[in-house]
Design an enzyme around this catalytic site. Structure first.
Site, PDB file in Angstrom:
ATOM      1  N   TYR A 148       0.836  -1.216   0.000  1.00  0.00           N
ATOM      2  CA  TYR A 148       0.000   0.000   0.000  1.00  0.00           C
ATOM      3  C   TYR A 148       0.869   1.264   0.000  1.00  0.00           C
ATOM      4  CZ  TYR A 148      -3.591   3.285   1.694  1.00  0.00           C
ATOM      5  OH  TYR A 148      -4.443   4.348   1.847  1.00  0.00           O
ATOM      6  N   LYS A 152       1.059   4.163  -3.007  1.00  0.00           N
ATOM      7  CA  LYS A 152       0.642   5.563  -2.825  1.00  0.00           C
ATOM      8  C   LYS A 152       1.814   6.519  -3.058  1.00  0.00           C
ATOM      9  CE  LYS A 152      -3.751   5.075  -1.668  1.00  0.00           C
ATOM     10  NZ  LYS A 152      -4.851   5.691  -2.437  1.00  0.00           N
TER      11      LYS A 152
HETATM   12  N1  LIG Z   1      -9.572   5.711   5.529  1.00  0.00           N
HETATM   13  C1  LIG Z   1      -8.381   6.205   5.720  1.00  0.00           C
HETATM   14  O1  LIG Z   1      -7.940   6.402   6.874  1.00  0.00           O
HETATM   15  C2  LIG Z   1      -7.511   6.584   4.554  1.00  0.00           C
HETATM   16  C3  LIG Z   1      -6.282   7.188   4.831  1.00  0.00           C
HETATM   17  C4  LIG Z   1      -5.453   7.542   3.782  1.00  0.00           C
HETATM   18  C5  LIG Z   1      -5.851   7.317   2.476  1.00  0.00           C
HETATM   19  N2  LIG Z   1      -7.058   6.728   2.237  1.00  0.00           N
HETATM   20  C6  LIG Z   1      -7.413   6.526   0.822  1.00  0.00           C
HETATM   21  O2  LIG Z   1      -8.683   7.097   0.599  1.00  0.00           O
HETATM   22  C7  LIG Z   1      -9.318   6.421  -0.485  1.00  0.00           C
HETATM   23  C8  LIG Z   1     -10.735   6.042  -0.087  1.00  0.00           C
HETATM   24  O3  LIG Z   1     -10.676   5.096   0.958  1.00  0.00           O
HETATM   25  P1  LIG Z   1     -11.850   4.923   2.033  1.00  0.00           P
HETATM   26  O4  LIG Z   1     -11.233   5.081   3.348  1.00  0.00           O
HETATM   27  O5  LIG Z   1     -13.020   5.746   1.632  1.00  0.00           O
HETATM   28  O6  LIG Z   1     -12.147   3.361   1.865  1.00  0.00           O
HETATM   29  P2  LIG Z   1     -13.434   2.623   1.278  1.00  0.00           P
HETATM   30  O7  LIG Z   1     -13.082   1.190   1.291  1.00  0.00           O
HETATM   31  O8  LIG Z   1     -14.649   3.080   2.002  1.00  0.00           O
HETATM   32  O9  LIG Z   1     -13.521   3.179  -0.215  1.00  0.00           O
HETATM   33  C9  LIG Z   1     -12.744   2.686  -1.284  1.00  0.00           C
HETATM   34  C10 LIG Z   1     -13.639   2.586  -2.504  1.00  0.00           C
HETATM   35  O10 LIG Z   1     -12.839   2.216  -3.627  1.00  0.00           O
HETATM   36  C11 LIG Z   1     -13.603   1.299  -4.397  1.00  0.00           C
HETATM   37  N3  LIG Z   1     -12.751   0.475  -5.251  1.00  0.00           N
HETATM   38  C12 LIG Z   1     -11.942  -0.559  -4.887  1.00  0.00           C
HETATM   39  N4  LIG Z   1     -11.386  -1.106  -5.983  1.00  0.00           N
HETATM   40  C13 LIG Z   1     -11.820  -0.391  -7.051  1.00  0.00           C
HETATM   41  C14 LIG Z   1     -11.598  -0.458  -8.452  1.00  0.00           C
HETATM   42  N5  LIG Z   1     -10.796  -1.405  -8.995  1.00  0.00           N
HETATM   43  N6  LIG Z   1     -12.214   0.441  -9.255  1.00  0.00           N
HETATM   44  C15 LIG Z   1     -13.034   1.377  -8.731  1.00  0.00           C
HETATM   45  N7  LIG Z   1     -13.309   1.488  -7.419  1.00  0.00           N
HETATM   46  C16 LIG Z   1     -12.694   0.612  -6.587  1.00  0.00           C
HETATM   47  C17 LIG Z   1     -14.344   0.460  -3.358  1.00  0.00           C
HETATM   48  O11 LIG Z   1     -15.457  -0.224  -3.918  1.00  0.00           O
HETATM   49  C18 LIG Z   1     -14.733   1.521  -2.339  1.00  0.00           C
HETATM   50  O12 LIG Z   1     -16.005   2.065  -2.615  1.00  0.00           O
HETATM   51  C19 LIG Z   1      -8.417   5.235  -0.845  1.00  0.00           C
HETATM   52  O13 LIG Z   1      -7.616   5.560  -1.961  1.00  0.00           O
HETATM   53  C20 LIG Z   1      -7.549   5.083   0.395  1.00  0.00           C
HETATM   54  O14 LIG Z   1      -6.326   4.479   0.107  1.00  0.00           O
HETATM   55  C21 LIG Z   1      -7.885   6.357   3.236  1.00  0.00           C
END
Ligand SMILES: NC(=O)c1ccc[n+]([C@@H]2O[C@H](COP(=O)([O-])OP(=O)(O)OC[C@H]3O[C@@H](n4cnc5c(N)ncnc54)[C@H](O)[C@@H]3O)[C@@H](O)[C@H]2O)c1
Length: 257
Positions: A148, A152
């Site tokens: 991961y 990123k």
């Molecule tokens: N939650 C956190 O603390 C956090 C921190 C840093 C970064 N992020 C990043 O934020 C973004 C959103 O994460 P989140 O926390 O909302 O998680 P989440 O799991 O709620 O959302 C991720 C979404 O991406 C979709 N997805 C997965 N594979 C896919 C694909 N091949 N094509 C299209 N869509 C796809 C999933 O269906 C889901 O709806 C991600 O990129 C994650 O890495 C999250």
């Protein structure tokens, strides 16, 4: 009214970003999860909102192209892009398989590359704006984020490239590094720790999450989806017209950029 395309819009962060962008723009919500995508779009439908949704797997080129075509047919030409789709789970470095490495990079990195390239091609010679969601995991060197974190970190360098490609024609690209947000991604991570790490025995998933917040975040609180959505909306707006190639941390002070 500009047209914004949001990937991962069925997720915790993507749905909040789509909601925030819908205040000012027409929005195409896309995600690989068809059912949740339809639900989120229905929830956001308010008087005056111009929304459409389509299933898009960001790791597949044909699917990405089709999403841009759907936006154009239903809302107009896309000039704004928020890349939010992502996958991530904790796996100790020694147990990480090449298959998981490839799967993580296929969504987080190849997916971001495909959508950025598609927007740049379509906007050739005209302005636009992109925000790529990276993560503080790109900068922490965490053992359990060996796929991961690098996926990123690559998103950040890709953002630099796109910012240079787009700069002469006013197409901007920036990255946002969110900190710790309680979404499905962290819920699943905390549940995994509960099952696999005896150190967390007796805790709830939310307590495990708050433990990470307390040990990592200088400001001592988790981030909200709205914290991130506000920054994305700003970077996509004309108010950020002179900002490109930057990575902004919205994390309560974890990563000093
Ligand atoms: N939650 C956190 O603390 C956090 C921190 C840093 C970064 N992020 C990043 O934020 C973004 C959103 O994460 P989140 O926390 O909302 O998680 P989440 O799991 O709620 O959302 C991720 C979404 O991406 C979709 N997805 C997965 N594979 C896919 C694909 N091949 N094509 C299209 N869509 C796809 C999933 O269906 C889901 O709806 C991600 O990129 C994650 O890495 C999250």
């Amino acid at each position: 009214m500009s047209v914004a395309l949001v990937t991962g819009a069925a997720g915790g962060l993507g749905s909040a970003i789509a909601a925030r962008l819908a205040e000012d723009h027409a929005v195409l919500l896309t995600d690989v999860d068809a059912e949740r995508l339809a639900d989120v779009t229905a929830q956001l439908a308010t008087d005056g909102a111009r929304l459409a949704h389509t299933v898009c797997d960001v790791s597949e080129h044909a699917s990405v192209r089709a999403a841009f075509e759907t936006a154009e047919a239903q809302l107009g030409e896309v000039s704004l892009l928020a890349n939010v789709a992502g996958v991530g789970k904790f796996v100790p470095f020694g147990e990480l398989t090449a298959r998981q490495w490839d799967q993580t990079f296929a969504v987080n990195t190849r997916g971001t590359f495909l959508t950025c390239q598609e927007l740049c091609r379509r906007r050739a010679g005209r302005p636009g704006a992109i925000v790529n969601i990276a993560s503080i995991g790109a900068r922490l060197g965490m053992d359990v984020l060996a796929d991961y974190g690098p996926s990123k970190a690559a998103v950040i360098e890709l953002t630099h490239v796109v910012s240079r490609v787009g700069a002469p024609t006013g197409l901007r690209a920036n990255a946002v590094m969110p900190g710790l947000i309680w979404t499905d991604m962290w819920q699943k991570t905390s549940e995994w720790l509960l099952e696999n790490d005896p150190a967390h025995a007796g805790s709830s998933a939310e307590q495990i999450f708050m433990g990470f917040v307390e040990s990592l975040v200088p400001m001592g609180r988790p981030q909200t989806t709205e914290d991130i959505a506000d920054m994305v909306a700003f970077l996509l707006s004309d108010r950020a017209g002179n900002v490109t190639g930057q990575t902004i941390s919205v994390d309560g002070g974890v990563v000093l950029t």
